[in-house]
Design a protein around this motif. Structure first.
Motif, PDB file in Angstrom:
ATOM      1  N   MET A  41      16.652  23.121 -21.617  1.00 38.03           N
ATOM      2  CA  MET A  41      16.437  23.451 -20.671  1.00 38.03           C
ATOM      3  C   MET A  41      17.440  23.161 -19.738  1.00 38.03           C
ATOM      4  SD  MET A  41      13.601  21.529 -18.157  1.00 38.03           S
ATOM      5  CE  MET A  41      12.972  22.288 -16.428  1.00 38.03           C
ATOM      6  N   ILE A  42      17.953  24.100 -18.597  1.00 38.43           N
ATOM      7  CA  ILE A  42      18.953  23.802 -17.750  1.00 38.43           C
ATOM      8  C   ILE A  42      18.794  22.787 -16.666  1.00 38.43           C
ATOM      9  CG2 ILE A  42      20.620  25.112 -16.260  1.00 38.43           C
ATOM     10  CD1 ILE A  42      19.574  27.684 -17.319  1.00 38.43           C
ATOM     11  N   SER A  43      19.740  21.773 -16.730  1.00 40.17           N
ATOM     12  CA  SER A  43      19.691  20.833 -15.642  1.00 40.17           C
ATOM     13  C   SER A  43      19.967  21.189 -14.027  1.00 40.17           C
ATOM     14  CB  SER A  43      20.996  19.540 -15.901  1.00 40.17           C
ATOM     15  OG  SER A  43      21.187  18.883 -14.773  1.00 40.17           O
ATOM     16  N   LYS A  44      19.297  20.529 -13.343  1.00 37.00           N
ATOM     17  CA  LYS A  44      19.249  20.857 -11.853  1.00 37.00           C
ATOM     18  C   LYS A  44      20.650  20.883 -11.361  1.00 37.00           C
ATOM     19  CE  LYS A  44      14.474  19.872 -10.877  1.00 37.00           C
ATOM     20  NZ  LYS A  44      13.408  19.339 -10.122  1.00 37.00           N
ATOM     21  N   ASN A  45      21.433  20.100 -11.814  1.00 35.95           N
ATOM     22  CA  ASN A  45      22.780  19.789 -11.272  1.00 35.95           C
ATOM     23  C   ASN A  45      23.909  20.526 -11.959  1.00 35.95           C
ATOM     24  OD1 ASN A  45      21.837  17.262  -9.759  1.00 35.95           O
ATOM     25  ND2 ASN A  45      22.115  15.942 -11.689  1.00 35.95           N
ATOM     26  N   GLN A  46      23.065  21.573 -12.587  1.00 33.98           N
ATOM     27  CA  GLN A  46      24.199  22.504 -13.514  1.00 33.98           C
ATOM     28  C   GLN A  46      24.558  23.580 -12.414  1.00 33.98           C
ATOM     29  OE1 GLN A  46      23.199  23.739 -17.217  1.00 33.98           O
ATOM     30  NE2 GLN A  46      24.613  25.324 -17.536  1.00 33.98           N
ATOM     31  N   PRO A  47      25.885  23.828 -12.152  1.00 36.16           N
ATOM     32  CA  PRO A  47      26.207  24.940 -11.206  1.00 36.16           C
ATOM     33  C   PRO A  47      25.587  26.509 -11.704  1.00 36.16           C
ATOM     34  CG  PRO A  47      28.296  24.287 -12.610  1.00 36.16           C
ATOM     35  CD  PRO A  47      26.857  23.395 -13.001  1.00 36.16           C
ATOM     36  N   PRO A  48      25.422  27.364 -10.853  1.00 33.94           N
ATOM     37  CA  PRO A  48      25.009  28.620 -11.251  1.00 33.94           C
ATOM     38  C   PRO A  48      25.957  29.067 -12.426  1.00 33.94           C
ATOM     39  CG  PRO A  48      25.126  28.575  -8.877  1.00 33.94           C
ATOM     40  CD  PRO A  48      25.765  27.347  -9.484  1.00 33.94           C
ATOM     41  N   TYR A  49      25.238  30.141 -13.338  1.00 30.31           N
ATOM     42  CA  TYR A  49      25.840  30.436 -14.419  1.00 30.31           C
ATOM     43  C   TYR A  49      27.009  31.287 -13.902  1.00 30.31           C
ATOM     44  CZ  TYR A  49      26.523  32.279 -19.051  1.00 30.31           C
ATOM     45  OH  TYR A  49      27.208  32.787 -20.263  1.00 30.31           O
ATOM     46  N   TYR A  50      28.342  31.110 -14.306  1.00 23.46           N
ATOM     47  CA  TYR A  50      29.493  32.087 -13.897  1.00 23.46           C
ATOM     48  C   TYR A  50      29.566  33.252 -14.390  1.00 23.46           C
ATOM     49  CZ  TYR A  50      34.046  32.436 -11.984  1.00 23.46           C
ATOM     50  OH  TYR A  50      35.128  32.990 -11.213  1.00 23.46           O
ATOM     51  N   GLY A  51      28.635  33.629 -15.678  1.00 25.27           N
ATOM     52  CA  GLY A  51      28.680  34.957 -16.074  1.00 25.27           C
ATOM     53  C   GLY A  51      28.303  35.894 -14.897  1.00 25.27           C
ATOM     54  N   TRP A  52      27.332  35.633 -14.074  1.00 24.80           N
ATOM     55  CA  TRP A  52      27.126  36.828 -12.945  1.00 24.80           C
ATOM     56  C   TRP A  52      28.305  37.167 -12.078  1.00 24.80           C
ATOM     57  CZ3 TRP A  52      22.812  38.568 -14.684  1.00 24.80           C
ATOM     58  CH2 TRP A  52      21.873  37.684 -15.203  1.00 24.80           C
ATOM     59  N   VAL A  53      29.281  36.291 -12.051  1.00 26.63           N
ATOM     60  CA  VAL A  53      30.441  36.622 -11.303  1.00 26.63           C
ATOM     61  C   VAL A  53      31.224  37.461 -12.351  1.00 26.63           C
ATOM     62  CG1 VAL A  53      32.763  35.809 -10.405  1.00 26.63           C
ATOM     63  CG2 VAL A  53      30.749  34.442 -10.100  1.00 26.63           C
ATOM     64  N   ILE A  54      31.277  37.552 -13.524  1.00 29.74           N
ATOM     65  CA  ILE A  54      32.008  38.252 -14.443  1.00 29.74           C
ATOM     66  C   ILE A  54      31.202  39.601 -14.326  1.00 29.74           C
ATOM     67  CG2 ILE A  54      32.636  38.693 -17.027  1.00 29.74           C
ATOM     68  CD1 ILE A  54      34.063  36.303 -15.205  1.00 29.74           C
ATOM     69  N   VAL A  55      29.922  39.636 -14.429  1.00 29.77           N
ATOM     70  CA  VAL A  55      29.311  40.942 -14.217  1.00 29.77           C
ATOM     71  C   VAL A  55      29.776  41.889 -12.995  1.00 29.77           C
ATOM     72  CG1 VAL A  55      26.970  42.055 -13.904  1.00 29.77           C
ATOM     73  CG2 VAL A  55      27.273  40.139 -15.226  1.00 29.77           C
ATOM     74  N   VAL A  56      29.941  41.040 -11.983  1.00 29.92           N
ATOM     75  CA  VAL A  56      30.262  42.040 -10.750  1.00 29.92           C
ATOM     76  C   VAL A  56      31.792  42.447 -10.884  1.00 29.92           C
ATOM     77  CG1 VAL A  56      30.919  41.469  -8.244  1.00 29.92           C
ATOM     78  CG2 VAL A  56      28.797  40.671  -9.068  1.00 29.92           C
ATOM     79  N   LEU A  57      32.646  41.431 -11.305  1.00 27.62           N
ATOM     80  CA  LEU A  57      34.118  41.795 -11.686  1.00 27.62           C
ATOM     81  C   LEU A  57      34.201  42.834 -12.695  1.00 27.62           C
ATOM     82  CD1 LEU A  57      35.853  38.302 -11.749  1.00 27.62           C
ATOM     83  CD2 LEU A  57      35.995  40.142  -9.970  1.00 27.62           C
ATOM     84  N   ALA A  58      33.365  42.895 -13.815  1.00 28.33           N
ATOM     85  CA  ALA A  58      33.384  43.806 -14.649  1.00 28.33           C
ATOM     86  C   ALA A  58      33.094  45.309 -14.301  1.00 28.33           C
ATOM     87  CB  ALA A  58      32.496  43.493 -15.904  1.00 28.33           C
ATOM     88  N   ALA A  59      31.835  45.235 -13.426  1.00 31.23           N
ATOM     89  CA  ALA A  59      31.528  46.334 -13.032  1.00 31.23           C
ATOM     90  C   ALA A  59      32.447  47.069 -11.803  1.00 31.23           C
ATOM     91  CB  ALA A  59      30.132  46.261 -12.089  1.00 31.23           C
ATOM     92  N   LEU A  60      33.021  46.260 -11.067  1.00 37.30           N
ATOM     93  CA  LEU A  60      34.277  46.750 -10.256  1.00 37.30           C
ATOM     94  C   LEU A  60      35.353  47.277 -11.024  1.00 37.30           C
ATOM     95  CD1 LEU A  60      34.116  44.294  -7.474  1.00 37.30           C
ATOM     96  CD2 LEU A  60      33.193  46.440  -7.346  1.00 37.30           C
ATOM     97  N   ALA A  61      35.528  46.625 -12.314  1.00 44.33           N
ATOM     98  CA  ALA A  61      36.496  47.162 -13.093  1.00 44.33           C
ATOM     99  C   ALA A  61      36.476  48.628 -13.711  1.00 44.33           C
ATOM    100  CB  ALA A  61      36.785  46.233 -14.185  1.00 44.33           C
ATOM    101  N   MET A  62      34.771  48.606 -13.938  1.00 39.39           N
ATOM    102  CA  MET A  62      34.561  50.044 -14.521  1.00 39.39           C
ATOM    103  C   MET A  62      34.487  51.068 -13.431  1.00 39.39           C
ATOM    104  SD  MET A  62      33.335  51.631 -17.305  1.00 39.39           S
ATOM    105  CE  MET A  62      32.851  50.465 -18.289  1.00 39.39           C
ATOM    106  N   LEU A  63      34.252  50.771 -12.307  1.00 38.57           N
ATOM    107  CA  LEU A  63      34.822  51.728 -11.207  1.00 38.57           C
ATOM    108  C   LEU A  63      36.046  51.880 -11.154  1.00 38.57           C
ATOM    109  CD1 LEU A  63      32.235  50.206  -8.357  1.00 38.57           C
ATOM    110  CD2 LEU A  63      31.780  52.249  -9.861  1.00 38.57           C
ATOM    111  N   ALA A  64      36.798  51.023 -11.231  1.00 42.17           N
ATOM    112  CA  ALA A  64      38.259  51.347 -11.236  1.00 42.17           C
ATOM    113  C   ALA A  64      38.729  52.359 -12.181  1.00 42.17           C
ATOM    114  CB  ALA A  64      39.138  49.979 -11.367  1.00 42.17           C
ATOM    115  N   THR A  65      37.899  52.569 -13.169  1.00 44.27           N
ATOM    116  CA  THR A  65      38.418  53.469 -14.121  1.00 44.27           C
ATOM    117  C   THR A  65      38.240  54.987 -13.685  1.00 44.27           C
ATOM    118  OG1 THR A  65      36.191  53.767 -15.461  1.00 44.27           O
ATOM    119  CG2 THR A  65      37.726  51.950 -16.002  1.00 44.27           C
ATOM    120  N   LEU A  66      37.853  55.152 -12.484  1.00 45.45           N
ATOM    121  CA  LEU A  66      37.509  56.522 -12.267  1.00 45.45           C
ATOM    122  C   LEU A  66      38.692  57.702 -12.272  1.00 45.45           C
ATOM    123  CD1 LEU A  66      35.550  58.555 -10.710  1.00 45.45           C
ATOM    124  CD2 LEU A  66      36.466  57.903  -8.466  1.00 45.45           C
TER     125      LEU A  66
END
Length: 400
Positions: A1-26
């Motif tokens: 179980m994830i602790s309430k004090n644990q920060p938001p999962y940083y992977g979601w930032v990576i998702v946005v960066l990766a999507a922008l990088a895919m757009l950059a391949t145009l």
């Protein structure tokens, strides 16, 4: 179980960066180069078969980028490979906008294909796969939505701006934007570590090596199926304006057809993610390949603008399905540990197909005076792979 004090999962930032990088391949993708195909042919006095041959050679040689990028991502992590590749690609696009000539067009095509379509695409997809396991489908769904909307807006906007300012000025602006994104990734991109991973993101104990993955029918069915789609969409994207002209449609129809092709992928993303949980990824691929078989057989029967846009939308729908398959299939089937190498090999297959497809289509058009003989003759191949995919199973270590 994830602790309430644990920060938001940083992977979601990576998702946005990766999507922008895919757009950059145009600018390095066929759909992007398709926007400047006619201006390049006119400016340098090339025939379509010559341009298709240039594109084929450049794309085949550019495949090396995927084979290098995968292992580098496994070894050095996301920050170095993602930011470095974005900065390099941005510089290449800016240089192409200023210095490409009839003598240097081949060199620029090779470099943009290798760094953009091959390397940057591989790193983008692998970045998300490195951060997610159990929630990979959700992460890739968000990734795909951003990419689909972004490509749809970018294609329409870039083409309209090219008509006003010319392709060189637009390419300079795009290159500067890609370079800026690379600098942003220097600050924000990072490798997953123990302090940022929740227990639900773990699951590499069953990861397969590249050699083990290559011994499974699943890898080759996924790889060949995605390569077939990649070759088809590359051919249609590169010569879509000319194909529609053969059918009697103008540039405005082409513009909206291309936008519809990209944005309809959103529905494909959602349907693929939903159906994969119920019938499995190989069967999702089988259905998509069957739909594409029908699409190719009906191409030369389009008679109105709305039929063209709907037809392009079906292409886009299948593209959305294949996006989910490519982005999630290899991670789910083979695990994360060697995902960069495995994804790189799959990307190399897709890139080779995207190189050979346009050359083959242009050659058939030159020989027979029409693009549609090629479409009809390729349909049985798609149908055959669809049948094989329906009976393919996701591998496990016990089956090796």
């Amino acid at each position: 179980m994830i602790s309430k004090n644990q920060p938001p999962y940083y992977g979601w930032v990576i998702v946005v960066l990766a999507a922008l990088a895919m757009l950059a391949t145009l600018p390095g993708r066929t759909v992007g180069l398709g926007l400047i195909t006619e201006p390049l042919i006119a400016e340098f006095g090339l025939t379509r078969i010559e341009y298709a041959r240039f594109n084929m050679i450049a794309t085949l040689l550019g495949t090396v980028g995927a084979l290098i990028a995968g292992p580098l991502t496994d070894r050095f992590g996301i920050r170095i490979t993602l930011s470095g590749t974005l900065i390099l690609f941005g510089g290449l696009v800016m240089a192409m906008s200023q210095w490409v000539t009839a003598a240097t067009v081949m060199a620029f095509l090779i470099l943009t294909r290798a760094v953009g379509q091959s390397a940057l695409s591989t790193i983008s997809v692998t970045s998300v796969g490195k951060w997610f396991t159990k929630r990979l489908a959700i992460a890739m769904g968000i990734f795909s939505v951003i990419v689909a909307i972004g490509f749809g807006v970018a294609i329409v906007g870039a083409q309209a701006q090219i008509a006003i300012d010319g392709w060189r000025k637009v390419w300079m602006t795009i290159g500067l934007s890609v370079l800026t994104l690379g600098l942003l990734c220097v600050a924000l991109a990072r490798q997953r570590d123990s302090s940022h991973q929740a227990s639900e993101e773990l699951g590499n104990e069953a990861a397969l090596t590249l050699r083990e993955a290559l011994r499974t029918p699943c890898f080759w069915i996924f790889g060949v199926g995605m390569a077939l789609y990649g070759g088809l969409i590359a051919s249609v994207s590169l010569f879509n304006e000319s194909i529609l002209q053969e059918l009697g449609f103008g540039q405005e129809t082409f513009r909206y057809a291309m936008a519809g092709l990209m944005t309809a992928g959103l529905l494909g993303n959602m349907v693929a993610a939903w159906s994969a949980r119920r019938i499995g990824l190989p069967r999702v691929m089988a259905v998509s390949l069957a739909i594409l078989t029908i699409v190719m057989l009906t191409y030369n029967h389009l008679q109105s603008d709305w039929q063209v846009i709907m037809h392009a939308g079906i292409f886009g729908f299948c593209g959305g399905v294949f996006s989910v398959l490519f982005f999630t299939g290899f991670g789910q089937a083979f695990g994360q540990t060697h995902l960069g190498k495995i994804q790189g090999c799959a990307q190399a297959l897709a890139v080779m197909a995207s190189a050979l497809g346009p050359w083959w289509l242009a050659d058939v058009q030159q020989r027979f005076g029409s693009y549609f003989f090629a479409m009809t003759s390729a349909a049985p191949v798609f149908a055959s792979v669809a049948i094989c995919a329906w009976f393919t199973k996701i591998p496990s270590r016990k089956s090796l």
